[in-house]
Each structure stands twice: as structure tokens, then as C-alpha cells.
Design an enzyme around this catalytic site. Structure first.
Site, PDB file in Angstrom:
ATOM      1  N   GLU A  26       0.849  -1.196   0.000  1.00 55.57           N
ATOM      2  CA  GLU A  26       0.000   0.000   0.000  1.00 55.57           C
ATOM      3  C   GLU A  26       0.881   1.242   0.000  1.00 55.57           C
ATOM      4  OE1 GLU A  26      -2.912   0.164   3.154  1.00 55.57           O
ATOM      5  OE2 GLU A  26      -3.632   2.140   2.540  1.00 55.57           O
ATOM      6  N   ASN A  71      -6.636   1.694   2.774  1.00 53.41           N
ATOM      7  CA  ASN A  71      -7.364   2.952   2.936  1.00 53.41           C
ATOM      8  C   ASN A  71      -6.918   3.986   1.900  1.00 53.41           C
ATOM      9  OD1 ASN A  71      -8.565   1.755   5.162  1.00 53.41           O
ATOM     10  ND2 ASN A  71      -7.201   2.729   6.647  1.00 53.41           N
ATOM     11  N   ASN A 171     -12.048  -0.712  -0.982  1.00 47.03           N
ATOM     12  CA  ASN A 171     -11.414  -1.242   0.222  1.00 47.03           C
ATOM     13  C   ASN A 171     -12.217  -0.862   1.460  1.00 47.03           C
ATOM     14  OD1 ASN A 171      -8.964  -2.237   1.837  1.00 47.03           O
ATOM     15  ND2 ASN A 171      -9.186  -0.135   2.597  1.00 47.03           N
ATOM     16  N   GLU A 172     -12.503  -1.827   2.292  1.00 45.59           N
ATOM     17  CA  GLU A 172     -13.125  -1.610   3.610  1.00 45.59           C
ATOM     18  C   GLU A 172     -14.206  -0.528   3.569  1.00 45.59           C
ATOM     19  OE1 GLU A 172     -10.108  -1.123   6.683  1.00 45.59           O
ATOM     20  OE2 GLU A 172      -9.590  -3.244   6.563  1.00 45.59           O
ATOM     21  N   TYR A 243      -6.987  -8.387  12.018  1.00 45.63           N
ATOM     22  CA  TYR A 243      -5.690  -8.142  12.657  1.00 45.63           C
ATOM     23  C   TYR A 243      -5.787  -8.571  14.114  1.00 45.63           C
ATOM     24  CZ  TYR A 243      -4.555  -5.350   8.538  1.00 45.63           C
ATOM     25  OH  TYR A 243      -4.310  -4.938   7.250  1.00 45.63           O
ATOM     26  N   GLU A 291      -6.549  -9.044   3.851  1.00 48.43           N
ATOM     27  CA  GLU A 291      -5.692  -8.377   4.852  1.00 48.43           C
ATOM     28  C   GLU A 291      -5.744  -9.215   6.108  1.00 48.43           C
ATOM     29  OE1 GLU A 291      -5.973  -4.160   5.680  1.00 48.43           O
ATOM     30  OE2 GLU A 291      -6.618  -3.729   3.629  1.00 48.43           O
ATOM     31  N   GLN A 350       1.387  -6.221   5.782  1.00 54.79           N
ATOM     32  CA  GLN A 350       1.699  -5.931   4.386  1.00 54.79           C
ATOM     33  C   GLN A 350       3.052  -6.555   4.061  1.00 54.79           C
ATOM     34  OE1 GLN A 350       0.978  -1.765   3.426  1.00 54.79           O
ATOM     35  NE2 GLN A 350      -1.019  -1.804   4.400  1.00 54.79           N
TER      36      GLN A 350
HETATM   37  O1  AHR Z   1      -3.081  -2.548   6.375  1.00 52.86           O
HETATM   38  C1  AHR Z   1      -3.303  -1.352   7.037  1.00 52.86           C
HETATM   39  C2  AHR Z   1      -4.713  -0.817   6.890  1.00 52.86           C
HETATM   40  O2  AHR Z   1      -5.591  -1.685   7.549  1.00 52.86           O
HETATM   41  C3  AHR Z   1      -5.269  -0.771   5.484  1.00 52.86           C
HETATM   42  O3  AHR Z   1      -4.947   0.398   4.816  1.00 52.86           O
HETATM   43  C4  AHR Z   1      -6.743  -0.835   5.705  1.00 52.86           C
HETATM   44  O4  AHR Z   1      -7.413  -1.416   4.631  1.00 52.86           O
HETATM   45  C5  AHR Z   1      -6.888  -1.600   6.992  1.00 52.86           C
HETATM   46  O5  AHR Z   1      -7.730  -0.954   7.887  1.00 52.86           O
END
Ligand code: AHR
Length: 500
Positions: A26, A71, A171-172, A243, A291, A350
Site C-alpha cells: 500500500e 485505505n 477497500n473496507e 488483525y 488483509e 503488508q
Molecule cells: O493494512 C493497514 C490498513 O488496515 C489498510 O490500509 C486498511 O485497509 C486496513 O484498515
């Protein structure tokens, strides 16, 4: 503790798909600039890409790489990143409160992918933009020539179309933090219409609709239901993001993070299949877990700058991973593999510097974090079919997920070579676990290699100065007796056992 794993080659769950071992680049912090791209670096190529980073990307075994966000993509104008670099505009990146210099754009990225030997997974901006911009980018990338954007690509040096197959529809978009955040109805309609139009240009593309950015989102479940009800026929995959981090010293819950990932996947599968039933659809929607990682999301270094400070490539999200983090990453891969029937793609978020397995010093060294190892070894060795595994394991009580098995594992079997790979995690914080695998249905097998990642101090963290004193090491306890594999797994450990 002792645990038993029973497997049968007849009970295959699905293939080990290379796309399960994707990653993510990213425009965020130092992932692109001073990460993959550092023109002043001694190993930099003509585009400014670091060859040493490319080498480690290959060693990591990454298949697809998602780009350019995250993002970031929700405010991105892709055409800022094409043509002569000196003429490209600087823009505010609202997602990370940074300045985007556009030194790297789609053409550079595609050249990097080719060099690194990875498949691109391109995201379109459905935050501040819509159908037309997605079509323009697709035309630029995939149309051979003879039109405005395809000829622009040729003029910019890429005679042949890129023929990118895998595309993310935003994305999201469920996240209130997302630029252009939408309700599921709004997003579902936009995703459906963007997808329908994109397929008119290129029917061969595979499209990922945004699912939830976490299982804990208030809209989780409803979001997938509404979005897929709107866009079922137009999309192929739905995304999931997760995450994990160790919270308040609760290592026991943290080590069980894959239990949450299992539930997440199973909930999304149930929702997608419910929409399938209600809509009388033939096809199934599968998951792109695009992700996932350990991320200490609340630490100060994850907070973007503010006020008038809009730096280029600031230090952001540069988490340093310890041994326990690597064990969890290995376990999350076990969870993804275990759902090989429905998880058809995934991306470790990432790749470089930003919550990453690979770290760089600007102009200087490149080094591997602890999480590099379970990923690289799984990507290299998991092959063939994932087998259903019956796990008989003692349990441990966790504050977050209730009672969970101490031992978690997945097995892959390559019918062509006869190779068997067992990936196993001992979640106990204090006790070794004796694992036994019943191989009686698999014929004669011998241990080719058994490696374990563990350390008496599970908080050991790799640094630029010492990234090698804790590595996966040969586990000498692996033996085969009467058709049963036995191995001792130390507490807080991840292992790979290869048999042939
Ligand atoms: O990977 C970091 C961020 O986590 C990304 O930009 C977003 O898609 C997610 O919230």
C-alpha cells in the site's frame, strides 16, 4: 500435554491454492517509498526498485500482491501515477495524512510485479470515485490498444496489455474511517454496477467485493448479506480482513487468535451461502482474506501525523514482531489452509516496513522479521490437497474465545510426490505438547525435515542488528514408530514437519 491427529488421504478438503500466499503493498508509510522503492539504494534498478527487497519477496514465496491500498485507494486518482515522473502531481493522502508524490504508479508497479514474479491484485477507488474511473483504469491496464487509455499505456512504454485478472472493488467500505464510507446498500449497488461494467471490457477478470474490515464490526454479517444480495451475480469473491495483537499481557488468548479467524471464515461462508439459497444462485461466493496479520493497532506508531504536517513516507505501522507473533502468524496460515475449500485467496498485510515480514533501512540494510519464517516455510512446502484432520487435543481456557484446543494443525498431501506436510502450533504458554500423527492410511513415510520456531523467551524480537539468532531449527524429537509420527512441540511454538 499430548495430542493426536488422524488423517486419511481420501478426505481431501481442497487444493493448496498459490493465491493463499499473497501479500499487500500500500502507499502507506515506508511500504512503497524507501521500502520496495529507494532510487538511492546501491541495489536499485532503473525504476528505483531495491533488488535486495525483490530477492526477499521471492524467498518469502509471495504469490499475489494487492495494490495500491488499503485505505489509501479510497482517495487515489490512478492517472496521477502515469507518464513522466517529474510531471506527476503531489496530492494529499487523507487516509494516512501524508503527501503522495506519485513517484510510483501503475506502470512501475507492474514492472516490479514482473521482476518479483508475483501476480498483481489491483484495487479500484470506490470511495471518492466510481464506475467510470474503474473502467478507465481497466482500459489502461487490460485493453490491447486503439483507445485513449490503452494507447496512453503504450505511449508510456507498455506495448502489451497487463491483463490483470484479480480486482478489488474498493477497500473496507464498511469502515467509518474510510474516505467515502458507505452503507451496505449503497456499496452493494455501486460494487454490482462497477463489476457489471468492468466485465463488459474484460469478461475474464475476477472480482472481489468488500466484506467486513473485522469480525467485530457492528455491521458484520448484515454487511455481507446486503452487499452479496445486491452483487451476487457480478462478483466472485468477498473479502475479509483481520488483525490480531496481544492485549494486556493475555498471551493465552492471543495464541488462540486463529480460533477467531476460523469463526470469521465460517460466518462469512454461512452468510454467503444463505444469500445463495435465498437468491437461488448456482455459483458459490468464496473468500479473499486479503488483509490479515498481527498488528499492534493501538501503539503510537500506528497513528498518522496531524495538523499541517503532511510528510512523504513517514514511519508508520512499523511493528516489530517477536516469537509469539510469529507463532500466531503461522497459526493464522493454518486456519486459512484449513478452509481451502472456501478461502481462495489471501494477503498478508503488508509486505515491507508497514506491519511487515521484510524491513528496510533507507539506503541500507534489509532484514527479516520473525513472522517471515512461518510464512516462507508454509508457502514453500504446503502442496497438493489439504486433508481433513481430526484433532484430539487437550484444551486451554481463554478469556477471549473460551475453551480452545492447545494443539492446532493442518496437513497437506501431494498425491504426485507422496509428500506429506504437517503444520502445527502448540498454544500452551508453559507445557510442551507431544503430538502423534496416525499415518497408517498413508503407507511408508519417513521424516524429511522437522523445523520448529520457538525460544525460551517468546518475546525475543528480531532487529536489523540481530535477525538470525532465533530461527526455525531442526526438531530432533521427530520419529516414526509403527506408522505413527511422534514429535515434541515446545510451548509457544510453530512447526513444519515434512514426510515422504
Ligand atoms: O493494512 C493497514 C490498513 O488496515 C489498510 O490500509 C486498511 O485497509 C486496513 O484498515
Amino acid at each position: 500435554h499430548s495430542a493426536v491427529l488422524t488423517i486419511d488421504p481420501a478426505f481431501a478438503l481442497g487444493p493448496v491454492r498459490p493465491r493463499l500466499f499473497g501479500s499487500f503493498v500500500e502507499h502507506l508509510g515506508r511500504c512503497v517509498y524507501s521500502g520496495i522503492h529507494d532510487p538511492g539504494h546501491p541495489t536499485a534498478d532503473a525504476d528505483g526498485f531495491r533488488e535486495d527487497v525483490i530477492e526477499l519477496t521471492r524467498e518469502l514465496g509471495v504469490s499475489t500482491v494487492r495494490y495500491p491500498g488499503g485505505n489509501f485507494v479510497s482517495g487515489y486518482r490512478w492517472e496521477d501515477g502515469i507518464g513522466p515522473v517529474a510531471d506527476r502531481p503531489r496530492r494529499l493522502d487523507l487516509a494516512w495524512h501524508s503527501t503522495e508524490p506519485n513517484w510510483v504508479g501503475v506502470d512501475e508497479y507492474m514492472r516490479w510485479c514482473r521482476k518479483a514474479g508475483v501476480e498483481p491484485m489491483m484495487a479500484v477507488n470506490l470511495g471518492t470515485r466510481g464506475v467510470q474511473d474503474a473502467l478507465d483504469l481497466l482500459e489502461y491496464c487490460n485493453v490491447p490498444g486503439g483507445t485513449h487509455f490503452s494507447d496512453l499505456r503504450r505511449a508510456n512504454g507498455a506495448e502489451e496489455p497487463y491483463r490483470i485478472r484479480l480486482w478489488c472493488l474498493g477497500n473496507e467500505m464498511d469502515g467509518p474511517w474510510q474516505t467515502g464510507h458507505k452503507t451496505p446498500q449503497e456499496y452493494g449497488r455501486l460494487a454490482a454496477e462497477t463489476a457489471r461494467a468492468m466485465r463488459m471490457i474484460d469478461p475474464g477478470i475476477e472480482l472481489v467485493a468488500c466484506g467486513s474490515s473485522g469480525r467485530g464490526m457492528a455491521t458484520f454479517g448484515t454487511w455481507e448479506n446486503v452487499v452479496l444480495t445486491e452483487a451476487y451475480d457480478q462478483v466472485d469473491l468477498v473479502s475479509a480482513h483481520a488483525y490480531y495483537w496481544e492485549e494486556d499481557g493475555d498471551l493465552t488468548s492471543f495464541l488462540a487468535s486463529a480460533v477467531d479467524m476460523d469463526r470469521f471464515i465460517e460466518d462469512v461462508v454461512a452468510t454467503a451461502d444463505a444469500v445463495r439459497a435465498a437468491g437461488k444462485h448456482e455459483k458459490r461466493i468464496n473468500i479473499s482474506f486479503d488483509e490479515w496479520n498481527v498488528w499492534y493497532i493501538h501503539r503510537a506508531e500506528s497513528q498518522p501525523p496531524s495538523g499541517d504536517d503532511w510528510p512523504i513516507a513517514p514511519v508508520l505501522l512499523e511493528d516489530r514482531y517477536n516469537v509469539a507473533d510469529a507463532v500466531v502468524v503461522g497459526n493464522l496460515l493454518i486456519s486459512l489452509l484449513r478452509h481451502a475449500d472456501r478461502v481462495h485467496a489471501a494477503s498478508l498485510a503488508q509486505l515491507v516496513n508497514v506491519i511487515a515480514p521484510i524491513m528496510t533501512e533507507p539506503g541500507g540494510r534489509v532484514w527479516k522479521q520473525t513472522i517471515f519464517h512461518p510464512f516462507a516455510l508454509t508457502a514453500r512446502h504446503a502442496a497438493g490437497q489439504v486433508l481433513r484432520a481430526a484433532i484430539d487435543s487437550p484444551t486451554v481456557e481463554t478469556a477471549k474465545y473460551g475453551e480452545v484446543p492447545v494443539l492446532d494443525a493442518v496437513v497437506t498431501h501431494d498425491a504426485e510426490t507422496g509428500g506429506l506436510v504437517v503444520l502445527a502450533v502448540n498454544r500452551s504458554t508453559s507445557e510442551p505438547t507431544a503430538l502423534e500423527v496416525d499415518l497408517s492410511r498413508l503407507g511408508d513415510l519417513a521424516v524429511t525435515e522437522a523445523l520448529t520456531l520457538a525460544n525460551p523467551d517468546h518475546t525475543w524480537t528480531a532487529t536489523a542488528d540481530d535477525s538470525t539468532s532465533v530461527l526455525p531449527e531442526a526438531n530432533a524429537t521427530a520419529t516414526i514408530t509403527d506408522g505413527r509420527l511422534g514429535i515434541e512441540l515446545p510451548p509457544v511454538s510453530w512447526s513444519v514437519i515434512r514426510l515422504a
